[in-house]
Design a protein around this motif. Structure first.
Motif, short mmCIF file in Angstrom:
data_model
loop_
_atom_site.label_atom_id
_atom_site.label_comp_id
_atom_site.label_asym_id
_atom_site.label_seq_id
_atom_site.Cartn_x
_atom_site.Cartn_y
_atom_site.Cartn_z
N VAL A 1 25.43 122.17 11.93
CA VAL A 1 24.58 123.35 12.60
C VAL A 1 23.34 122.94 12.41
N LEU A 2 22.48 122.48 13.58
CA LEU A 2 21.26 121.71 13.18
C LEU A 2 20.17 122.64 14.00
N VAL A 3 19.08 123.02 13.25
CA VAL A 3 18.22 124.00 14.10
C VAL A 3 16.91 122.95 14.51
N THR A 4 16.61 122.79 15.58
CA THR A 4 15.48 121.86 15.83
C THR A 4 14.84 121.91 17.03
N GLY B 1 34.49 121.45 12.78
CA GLY B 1 34.33 119.99 13.12
C GLY B 1 33.30 119.65 14.25
N GLU B 2 32.66 120.88 14.60
CA GLU B 2 31.55 120.84 15.85
C GLU B 2 30.25 120.13 15.19
N PHE B 3 29.36 119.61 16.14
CA PHE B 3 27.98 119.36 15.43
C PHE B 3 27.22 119.82 16.83
N ALA C 1 23.46 115.88 18.50
CA ALA C 1 24.72 116.94 18.30
C ALA C 1 25.44 116.65 19.89
N ARG C 2 26.66 117.23 19.70
CA ARG C 2 27.47 117.47 20.85
C ARG C 2 27.61 118.69 21.64
N ARG C 3 26.90 119.66 21.11
CA ARG C 3 26.91 120.98 21.87
C ARG C 3 25.24 121.43 21.41
N ARG C 4 24.52 122.14 22.67
CA ARG C 4 23.28 122.41 22.34
C ARG C 4 23.33 123.88 22.98
N ILE C 5 22.62 124.87 21.97
CA ILE C 5 22.57 126.27 22.20
C ILE C 5 21.30 126.62 22.23
N ARG C 6 20.75 127.28 23.18
CA ARG C 6 19.17 127.31 23.46
C ARG C 6 19.09 128.83 23.13
N PHE C 7 17.97 129.21 22.41
CA PHE C 7 17.47 130.72 22.04
C PHE C 7 16.30 130.96 22.75
N GLN C 8 16.15 131.99 23.13
CA GLN C 8 14.79 132.60 23.81
C GLN C 8 14.96 134.06 23.60
N ASP C 9 13.77 134.64 23.04
CA ASP C 9 13.58 136.15 22.81
C ASP C 9 14.76 136.83 22.26
N GLY C 10 15.37 136.23 21.49
CA GLY C 10 16.56 136.78 20.74
C GLY C 10 17.75 136.70 21.20
N VAL D 1 20.84 134.28 23.58
CA VAL D 1 21.49 132.58 23.94
C VAL D 1 21.08 132.54 25.25
N VAL D 2 20.49 131.43 25.80
CA VAL D 2 20.09 131.16 27.18
C VAL D 2 20.76 130.09 27.75
N GLU D 3 21.26 129.26 26.83
CA GLU D 3 21.94 127.95 27.09
C GLU D 3 22.83 127.68 26.23
N ASP D 4 23.95 127.19 26.57
CA ASP D 4 25.16 126.86 25.46
C ASP D 4 26.10 125.74 26.32
N VAL D 5 25.73 124.26 26.04
CA VAL D 5 26.13 123.38 26.80
C VAL D 5 26.62 122.09 25.74
N ALA D 6 27.71 121.50 26.37
CA ALA D 6 28.28 120.35 25.88
C ALA D 6 27.37 119.21 26.17
N ILE D 7 27.11 118.18 25.12
CA ILE D 7 26.11 117.13 25.52
C ILE D 7 27.02 115.74 25.61
N GLU D 8 26.93 115.19 26.31
CA GLU D 8 27.64 113.86 26.65
C GLU D 8 27.35 112.90 25.53
#
Lengths: 237, 407
Positions: free
Chosen positions: A203-206, A38-40, A215-224, A226-233
């Motif tokens: 799961v959305l890649v953009t 159920g996550e976005f 989305a309601r959660r943001r995961i940021r990748f860098q150099d292979g 995860v550098v950020e994994d936060v909930a979005i208001e």
């Protein structure tokens, strides 16, 4: 978020190597995360950050070099290619940037295609495909071929195809990359609705922040990694 | 069932590239048509030879007067009639011989009621009907008594009956053979063409005595140009042949080391040689046609490989939405099979039509047998599988991510 408590997607220390002429390229260097039903989730990152590789792994198009991936409690990293195909068919739907519809087939036949691989009979799958096209608001265009449809309509056919087998997860890889901003808004609105009303895990890649904002959660990748994994208001409309 | 749906998919893929599909099938079509046509011609020839052999009479010897070489100088066979009627009787009395007919051949013009017809005339004995295994269509053959008395009676073949009498019943009618009147007492049943292509029904048979006295006015009475003899069975042919040689050498007083004044030929063996020659020809034609079938198969493989390369992205999409490797394999295999089987069906129609045309226009005997049709279909199926498998396996072996990324 997840009522079941058990995560739908759980990856632990996942690594993916690609052999290149100059040696081994490490696309993913140890990623661990879980996504509940159920996550976005929006996955962001520059090109080469490993986000596409990660999505291919989550989408069961590929297997990790190291680490484990459990989808709904099942160990995907040990599955045969036939088992992966069955997972892609029944549990997962894909929406691509370039739509990836078969140009010679009508919208209806495109949507019915995954149902064919699910082993459904001709009439049953046409009925279900038509119903799915109705859901995305393209019921009256079912006998058009992709070339006779606008970009937004094509992407909705692609979404209908992803939804046809009633999967629990949809992976969307830059789904608005080829669309203008108005159409992008419509498509993203539809995704939000699917997630909200039907509980489909998205799961959305953009790489666009305003798209990720749906989305309601943001995961940021860098150099292979995860550098950020936060909930979005829940701010975005 | 997925397989059934894949036939639909294959049909769709093939109809979207009509020209290409047609050209690909063309190879199969020509191959199958060639196989069917060549086998039809070959088998037609074989059937004709078989028919000619059967009509010739079975287990047959022909004993020719004179040797093939005579004192070092080669002489045409039958040039010096050294065989007598008594020789024929002696041959007939041999244990392995059923019948022996002395023969006096020639030709003459026949006249009946203002119509005339030139035909082959054979003087012989009732044994002729036995050695040639020749039944009567109507009337009867002449008897030993007719031969002894030199009766003016004649037995005619179907062609002579048709040309001289038309719809009239020839039995009891008097015809003139070189002015001599003969009564027709029998009409032989139809036999058709002989091995050398002559019409066997164009003949007249009379008692050998009457032929020599009244038609050929030969100075060599009681002598035969040749003797036709039939052995009891295929197994006794060799024994019969040496027995004939022995009895004739005795009767002609030919000592050890001296050359025979006669030649014994095993006609059936000669015929069998002709039969096996046509068999080999038939095989050869089929083999050459089969090569074109294989070339057609390679054409299919070629196009399927192009198709797989062109449709890499499609394959990627199909895999992404849940096609298993074997589904992709089947998809392309079924496409190849559909191509080859449709090509085969059209080729069959062309081949059978072509065979019919050959029969109508060229007058060659043809025979399209169920076995050759079945073989063509079977081989096309195998070719479809064999040449379709490699491209299909290549498609199924693609990596879904790479395939999706391709243009």
């Amino acid at each position: 978020m997840a009522e079941s408590g058990k995560p739908l997607i759980e990856v632990v220390d996942i690594e993916k190597d690609y052999p290149t002429g100059a040696g081994v390229f490490q696309a993913l260097r140890g990623v661990s995360l879980s996504i509940a039903a159920g996550e976005f989730v929006a996955i962001m990152g520059a090109s080469g950050s490993g986000k596409s590789t990660f999505m291919n792994l989550l989408g069961c198009l590929d297997r990790p070099t190291r680490g484990s991936y459990h989808l709904d409690g099942k160990d995907v990293s040990r599955m045969t290619s036939d088992q992966l195909a069955a997972l892609r068919n029944r549990e997962i739907g894909f929406v691509f940037q370039g739509f990836n519809l078969l140009p010679k087939l009508t919208a209806l036949d495109n949507v019915a295609l995954p149902l064919m691989y699910a082993g459904m009979g001709r009439e049953a799958r046409r009925r279900q495909a038509q119903a799915t096209l109705d859901r995305v608001g393209l019921g009256e265009r079912s006998h058009h071929t992709p070339l006779q449809l606008s970009g937004g309509q094509q992407q909705r056919v692609a979404i209908a195809r992803a939804l046809a087998t009633r999967p629990r997860i949809i992976f969307a890889d830059e789904p608005t990359g080829n669309l203008d901003s108005e159409t992008s808004r419509q498509v993203m609105g539809f995704f939000s609705q699917l997630n909200r009303e039907e509980g489909i895990t998205l799961v959305l890649v953009t790489h666009e922040a305003d798209i990720a904002a749906y989305a309601r959660r943001r995961i940021r990748f860098q150099d292979g990694r995860v550098v950020e994994d936060v909930a979005i208001e829940a701010a975005a409309a | 069932m997925i397989i059934a749906s894949l036939f639909e998919t294959a049909w769709h893929a093939l109809t979207t590239h009509r020209m290409r599909s047609f050209l690909t099938m063309l190879g199969m079509m020509i191959g199958v048509a060639a196989v069917i046509l060549m086998l039809a011609i070959g088998q037609g020839a074989q059937a004709m030879v078989r028919g000619a052999i059967e009509s010739m009479g079975s287990n047959l010897f022909i004993v020719m007067s004179g040797a093939t070489t005579s004192g070092g100088a080669r002489v045409a066979m039958g040039s010096a009639p050294s065989l007598t009627f008594a020789d024929a009787d002696a041959i007939r009395d041999l244990p392995d011989i059923v019948a022996a007919a002395p023969m006096s051949p020639g030709s003459a013009q026949l006249i009946y009621a203002g119509l005339n017809w030139s035909t082959s005339v054979f003087g012989s004995t009732p044994d002729y009907a036995i050695v040639r295994n020749w039944p009567m269509a109507s009337g009867g053959f002449f008897s030993e008594a007719d031969v002894r008395s030199g009766a003016r009676v004649a037995v005619i073949g179907q062609v002579v009956a048709r040309e001289l009498f038309g719809d009239e019943d020839p039995i009891g009618k008097i015809i003139r053979i070189r002015q001599a009147p003969f009564e027709v007492i029998g009409v032989l049943a139809a036999k058709g063409q002989s091995l050398d292509g002559r019409d066997q029904d164009d003949l007249l048979v009379v008692p050998i005595s009457s032929a020599q006295q009244k038609i050929f006015s030969s100075s060599l009475r009681n002598r035969a140009r040749f003797i036709m003899a039939q052995a009891t069975s295929e197994k006794t042919m060799d024994a019969a042949e040496s027995a004939i040689n022995e009895v004739l050498r005795n009767r002609h007083r030919i000592g050890v080391g001296q050359e025979d004044d006669f030649t014994v030929r095993n006609l059936t063996a000669i015929a069998e040689t002709a039969a096996s020659t046509t068999r080999v020809m038939s095989l050869l034609l089929g083999a050459i046609a089969a090569i074109s079938l294989v070339v057609g198969g390679i054409g299919i493989m070629n196009i399927m490989l192009v198709s797989v390369t062109e449709r890499t992205r499609e394959i990627g999409i199909r895999m992404a939405i849940g096609a298993r490797r074997r589904d992709v394999l089947w998809q392309f295999l079924i496409e190849a099979l559909t191509l080859s089987l449709i090509g085969c069906a059209i080729g069959l129609a062309l081949g059978i039509g072509g065979a019919w045309l050959v029969e109508r226009l060229a007058g060659l005997p043809v025979a399209v047998t169920p076995a050759s049709v079945l073989m063509a279909v079977g081989v096309s199926f195998l070719i479809g599988v064999f040449f379709g498998f490699y491209p299909a396996r290549r498609a199924a072996g693609l990596d879904p991510i790479e395939a999706l990324r391709s243009q």
